[in-house]
Write a protein that holds these residues in place. Structure first.
Motif, PDB file in Angstrom:
ATOM      1  N   ARG A   1      44.625  47.781  38.916  1.00  0.00           N
ATOM      2  CA  ARG A   1      44.913  48.891  37.998  1.00  0.00           C
ATOM      3  C   ARG A   1      44.395  50.211  38.570  1.00  0.00           C
ATOM      4  O   ARG A   1      45.056  51.250  38.460  1.00  0.00           O
ATOM      5  CB  ARG A   1      44.307  48.613  36.628  1.00  0.00           C
ATOM      6  CG  ARG A   1      45.017  47.486  35.855  1.00  0.00           C
ATOM      7  CD  ARG A   1      44.285  47.172  34.560  1.00  0.00           C
ATOM      8  NE  ARG A   1      44.887  46.061  33.837  1.00  0.00           N
ATOM      9  CZ  ARG A   1      45.833  46.185  32.910  1.00  0.00           C
ATOM     10  NH1 ARG A   1      46.286  47.387  32.599  1.00  0.00           N
ATOM     11  NH2 ARG A   1      46.315  45.126  32.282  1.00  0.00           N
ATOM     12  N   LYS A   2      43.207  50.174  39.176  1.00  0.00           N
ATOM     13  CA  LYS A   2      42.656  51.387  39.784  1.00  0.00           C
ATOM     14  C   LYS A   2      43.515  51.836  40.964  1.00  0.00           C
ATOM     15  O   LYS A   2      43.781  53.037  41.134  1.00  0.00           O
ATOM     16  CB  LYS A   2      41.219  51.130  40.250  1.00  0.00           C
ATOM     17  CG  LYS A   2      40.221  50.935  39.127  1.00  0.00           C
ATOM     18  CD  LYS A   2      38.815  50.690  39.676  1.00  0.00           C
ATOM     19  CE  LYS A   2      37.814  50.475  38.549  1.00  0.00           C
ATOM     20  NZ  LYS A   2      36.442  50.210  39.074  1.00  0.00           N
TER      21      LYS A   2
ATOM     22  N   LYS B   1      46.668  53.579  39.862  1.00  0.00           N
ATOM     23  CA  LYS B   1      46.437  54.941  39.382  1.00  0.00           C
ATOM     24  C   LYS B   1      46.170  55.905  40.531  1.00  0.00           C
ATOM     25  O   LYS B   1      46.473  57.092  40.441  1.00  0.00           O
ATOM     26  CB  LYS B   1      45.251  54.963  38.414  1.00  0.00           C
ATOM     27  CG  LYS B   1      45.516  54.300  37.077  1.00  0.00           C
ATOM     28  CD  LYS B   1      44.295  54.382  36.175  1.00  0.00           C
ATOM     29  CE  LYS B   1      44.565  53.721  34.824  1.00  0.00           C
ATOM     30  NZ  LYS B   1      43.361  53.776  33.938  1.00  0.00           N
TER      31      LYS B   1
ATOM     32  N   LEU C   1      48.576  40.747  34.068  1.00  0.00           N
ATOM     33  CA  LEU C   1      48.840  41.994  34.791  1.00  0.00           C
ATOM     34  C   LEU C   1      50.333  42.165  35.026  1.00  0.00           C
ATOM     35  O   LEU C   1      50.862  43.279  34.909  1.00  0.00           O
ATOM     36  CB  LEU C   1      48.091  41.999  36.123  1.00  0.00           C
ATOM     37  CG  LEU C   1      48.270  43.257  36.983  1.00  0.00           C
ATOM     38  CD1 LEU C   1      47.850  44.507  36.228  1.00  0.00           C
ATOM     39  CD2 LEU C   1      47.482  43.119  38.292  1.00  0.00           C
TER      40      LEU C   1
ATOM     41  N   HIS D   1      51.983  43.500  31.954  1.00  0.00           N
ATOM     42  CA  HIS D   1      51.679  44.929  31.802  1.00  0.00           C
ATOM     43  C   HIS D   1      52.529  45.778  32.744  1.00  0.00           C
ATOM     44  O   HIS D   1      53.090  46.808  32.334  1.00  0.00           O
ATOM     45  CB  HIS D   1      50.201  45.171  32.074  1.00  0.00           C
ATOM     46  CG  HIS D   1      49.843  46.611  32.254  1.00  0.00           C
ATOM     47  ND1 HIS D   1      49.790  47.509  31.202  1.00  0.00           N
ATOM     48  CD2 HIS D   1      49.559  47.332  33.383  1.00  0.00           C
ATOM     49  CE1 HIS D   1      49.472  48.714  31.664  1.00  0.00           C
ATOM     50  NE2 HIS D   1      49.335  48.637  32.971  1.00  0.00           N
ATOM     51  N   LEU D   2      52.629  45.360  34.001  1.00  0.00           N
ATOM     52  CA  LEU D   2      53.377  46.145  34.984  1.00  0.00           C
ATOM     53  C   LEU D   2      54.855  46.249  34.623  1.00  0.00           C
ATOM     54  O   LEU D   2      55.459  47.324  34.714  1.00  0.00           O
ATOM     55  CB  LEU D   2      53.223  45.519  36.373  1.00  0.00           C
ATOM     56  CG  LEU D   2      51.825  45.555  36.989  1.00  0.00           C
ATOM     57  CD1 LEU D   2      51.803  44.766  38.290  1.00  0.00           C
ATOM     58  CD2 LEU D   2      51.382  46.988  37.221  1.00  0.00           C
TER      59      LEU D   2
END
Length: 242
Positions: A42-43, A46, A67, A70-71
């Motif tokens: 996630r980092k 971003k 994940l 979410h993606l």
């Protein structure tokens, strides 16, 4: 000048796997970043633009399926899952929630590279929205679609119910009016790019949608068939304020 090569994020809690794969991708002309967990992924997402994620299913903490979900839901990010032989159920779930492909461990890096390139070719071929649609309400040919409510209203003000597939298909057309979309592209835009979906399923969805919005479904004026190409939405699309 920025590097135009596709950027791949490799997410796996096993260092040898992720580092070896990243080096192989870089050696073959791609850019690669690694992450050892969903939180690190996630980092990384971003911090830089990523074109595709290679994602291990089994990881401590947040797993790969979470994940992946979410993606796909938040960014339509292409995802290739890394799975173990015993993870058959998880692999199916991953495809159902929108992963593009999977590779079973232990894998041949050359095979994974081929799958990465195939997914990149397919997803990059989907036409961009002609004018990215921010409006919550879209209009076409007297019809109104209230996007958050998934509510379609005909020119006489009557609500026309839509299935989830019909709604997604209509949104795909409304965001890309007057563009030819082939079956693969429509599957990318509507069904989470799930493999093993028969092309005819798109034809059936189009037929059902035509029966709801066309004056004469047998001679459609809104959703045109482009022989050898796919389908084209012919009407002008606007927001409710236009």
């Amino acid at each position: 000048m920025s590097d135009p090569s596709p950027h791949i994020l490799v997410v796996d809690d096993h260092r040898d796997i992720r580092e070896t794969l990243a080096r192989y991708l870089i050696k073959n002309g791609l850019r690669a970043t690694t992450a050892d967990s969903a939180a690190q992924a996630r980092k990384a997402l971003k911090a830089a633009s990523v074109d595709l994620v290679v994602l291990d299913i089994m990881m401590p903490g947040e797993d790969g399926l979470s994940l992946c979900r979410h993606l796909v839901s938040s960014s339509n990010m292409p995802v290739i899952l890394l799975t173990a032989m015993a993870e058959d159920t998880d692999r199916v779930i991953g495809l159902e929630i929108g992963a593009d492909d999977y590779v079973t461990k232990p894998f041949n890096p050359r095979e994974l590279l081929a799958r990465v390139r195939a997914v990149l070719r397919r997803t990059s071929a989907v036409p961009k929205e002609r004018d990215p649609v921010e409006e919550e309400t879209l209009t076409f040919d007297g019809w109104t679609l209230f996007v958050p409510k998934r509510q379609l209203v005909d020119p006489e003000g009557v609500n026309v119910p839509l299935s989830s597939g019909e709604f997604q298909l209509l949104c795909a057309f409304l965001k890309r009016p007057k563009m030819v979309l082939n079956r693969d592209q429509l599957m990318d835009l509507t069904s989470g790019r799930t493999p093993n979906v028969f092309d005819r399923s798109i034809d059936n969805q189009v037929s059902r949608l035509r029966r709801k919005i066309e004056a004469d479904p047998k001679n459609p004026e809104l959703i045109k068939t482009v022989w050898g190409g796919g389908y084209l939405f012919s009407a002008t699309v606007g927001g409710a304020e236009e």
